[in-house]
Design an enzyme around this catalytic site. Sequence first.
Site, PDB file in Angstrom:
ATOM      1  CB  SER A 189     -69.458  -5.482  94.889  1.00 25.41           C
ATOM      2  OG  SER A 189     -69.382  -4.833  96.049  1.00 25.41           O
ATOM      3  CG  ASP A 342     -75.913  -0.863  95.487  1.00 28.96           C
ATOM      4  OD1 ASP A 342     -75.313  -0.635  96.490  1.00 28.96           O
ATOM      5  OD2 ASP A 342     -75.285  -1.086  94.404  1.00 28.96           O
ATOM      6  CG  HIS A 372     -74.420  -4.256  96.606  1.00 28.25           C
ATOM      7  ND1 HIS A 372     -73.850  -3.460  95.662  1.00 28.25           N
ATOM      8  CD2 HIS A 372     -73.427  -4.931  97.348  1.00 28.25           C
ATOM      9  CE1 HIS A 372     -72.617  -3.613  95.523  1.00 28.25           C
ATOM     10  NE2 HIS A 372     -72.379  -4.425  96.694  1.00 28.25           N
TER      11      HIS A 372
END
Length: 402
Positions: A189, A342, A372
């Site tokens: 991320s 995502d 995610h």
Amino acid sequence: MGFKALCLGLLFVLFVSYIYKPIPENVEESWKVLALDVPLKILSLMAIYFEKLGIINYAEFISIIAKLDYTQPHSDEYLTVTDMAFADIPVRLYLPKRKSEIPRRAVIYVHGGAFCFGSFKMRIYDSMNRWTANKLDAVVVSVDYGLAPKHKFPVAFEDVLTAVKFFLQDKILTKYGVDPTRIGVAGDSSGCALLAAVTQQIQNDPEIKHKIKAQVFIYPVLQIIDSFLPSYREYEHGIFLTRDRAVKLVSLYVFGNDEAFYQAIKRNQYMPLESKHLFKFVNWSILLPEKYRKNHVYTEPILGRPGYSFPALMDNRASPLLANDSQLKNLPLTYILTCEYDILRDDGLMFVSRLRNVGVPVTHDHVENGFHAALLFMMPPFYLRLGFRIRDMYNSWLDKNL
Ligand SMILES: *[C@@H]1O[C@H](CO)[C@@H](O)[C@H](O)[C@H]1NC(C)=O
Ligand SMILES: *[C@@H]1O[C@H](CO)[C@@H](O)[C@H](O)[C@H]1NC(C)=O
């Protein structure tokens, strides 16, 4: 009493239906995902209201929750685990105990958390890094960095760069028995935005002798100049990460707590006129494979003269996708994992295209039923099989390529 309970019940149903968004059919363990997603959305909503009421700010509240998960370093029969500082930057170091004839490989890990929370101390990151150290018989360094809104851009980038440069020194590599030609970096991320920028810096700096051999990006954030990519549109209310939440946290990183700026990012009208030349680097109508473009219509960005000047918005240390081709071509072997459900999917997909265009070898895994933050669910009582799958995918790639 009965009436009150009924009202309360109705209110609760209303509230849940407001939070509840159906989980796509092909997602594994969908009931579990839903059972995790709803409370997280409730927490986020609480955080928003606490902030509105002036009790505690959003990121601080989430941060307190994340801290509940912290764990001390603990060594076992295979690994020596120590918290220390690399040039004042906190790191957790995992050293395999077994004697090795040859110097070992090393992996530097940078955690996610939307630039605002998270730490290598979280049980989940600790267990992942342990896993890597054992599986690959590698030295693992897990790095912390200054978090927003206390620390704004570029503090986090500089912290990670400092720690990586410190580690790459001959005397440090020798001390920990690391092979300087087999050093990889990995992150998830927002950690990927930091990592990608740091790797670009290191590979392009002639003063730095030892380079990175391989880089791993798990559902990466790679740009903050366009929050209206097709994936942002399709999964605006997605699992675990909604567009609203992402925009809020990124704006804290770039700008601190500024409501006007947050509203401008929400509308995707926040970039200055002078940034026009950068949009070719995130032009999804060219960089996304057709399959993902679907019938979305590309529109030119709306640029303006906002009442603020903010250099971070045009800086490739905040948006590594804005590096030009000559900066990208020196990048090492790359692994990118993207998840379909995502909002950040297209950041990763566009990076795959840009790296391949300049000849950087890229392995790309797209998880069709992925979402995610799945890596965060590998600890009891919150298990998701997808988390383990992703962990195994990137580790086996590292094992083969580092
Ligand atoms: C993006 O690509 C399209 C072609 O698909 C082109 O018409 C447009 O001018 C490009 N925009 C930018 C900002 O690069
Ligand atoms: C790419 O960016 C670097 C650093 O900003 C700059 O020195 C270089 O001239 C740029 N190259 C091209 C081809 O634009």
